[in-house]
Design an enzyme around this catalytic site. Sequence first.
Site, PDB file in Angstrom:
ATOM      1  CG  HIS A 161      -0.385   4.101   4.375  1.00 30.95           C
ATOM      2  ND1 HIS A 161      -1.472   3.893   5.198  1.00 30.95           N
ATOM      3  CD2 HIS A 161      -0.122   2.898   3.803  1.00 30.95           C
ATOM      4  CE1 HIS A 161      -1.857   2.633   5.103  1.00 30.95           C
ATOM      5  NE2 HIS A 161      -1.041   2.013   4.273  1.00 30.95           N
ATOM      6  CB  SER A 219      -0.968   0.011   1.185  1.00 27.10           C
ATOM      7  OG  SER A 219      -0.299  -0.230   2.391  1.00 27.10           O
TER       8      SER A 219
END
Length: 315
Positions: free
Chosen positions: A195, A144
């Site tokens: 992230h 991610s």
Amino acid sequence: MQRRTRGINTGLLLLLSQVFQIGINNIPPVTLATLAVNVWFFLNPWKPLYHSCISVEKCYQQKDWQRLLLSPLHHGDDWHLYFNMVSMLWKGVKLERRLGSRWFVYVIATFSLLTGVVYLLLQFTAAELMNQPDFKRNCAVGFSGVLFALKVLSNHYCPGGFVNILGFPVPNRFACWAELVAIHFCTPGTSFAGHLAGILVGLMYTQGPLKKIMDTCAGIFISHAGPSGQQNHFNNAGPSGYQNHYADGRPVTYDATYRNYDVYTAGLSEEEQLERALRASIWDRGNTRNGPMPYGFRLPPEEMRRQRLHRFDGQ
């Protein structure tokens, strides 16, 4: 290589249903290969998650740099894999069509490596500035971080309009920041630094020198390895095709065949899928054993406890 214990992987089955819904022949090759590689490593992990995740302690202090290559390809469970790969499917079919397959695989490889490097720098800096050595032990795994970098690219090429995140309209250019905050308010246990590293790598490409550096490196490689009579050309979005030449020197340009990759995922946009996942995570927070795991770039709870992953554990 260790084979994952057999069992019903609902997330994996849903991912396969999404792939067959759009049609394998309609998915660009690099996007399809990325999905296949991640599924393969989920079913046949190269190493256990404990030996695949990245942290300052493991990579820098213990010199285990192979984790930079392994961590994006490993996922904690089938739901972690599902949410990441559905997001990859959504972004990949659009970005690969725009950038071209050769440039897109170059972007994926570069982002995968740099996201890990930036993550380590963020964790090291936080540990030093805040005098918190536990940050150096925080271990992260998953794709991610790369997806957040691709999100920045997607927003860069389509800056206008709004997206709906948890019921609030957010300008498209700020969507990645809103998702960063929303995910970490709604799903404790995800890696904020992982992230954030992806967003920063995306900004290095769209606003910084990364794309020029990649252009230069690609030009050097092509000048030494490119086949005679074929000339690659690049535009602001990456490689757009190739040129051959007639005998009189006139170029003949071949453009990539257009394909419609837009209709899939049951009619839900990426933001709508994210909102549904986050709401399901909130509903399931007290019952995680019977429901899907949170979306994100993280280890499952048992590995988090072993690695002292986040301060949510109260340590």
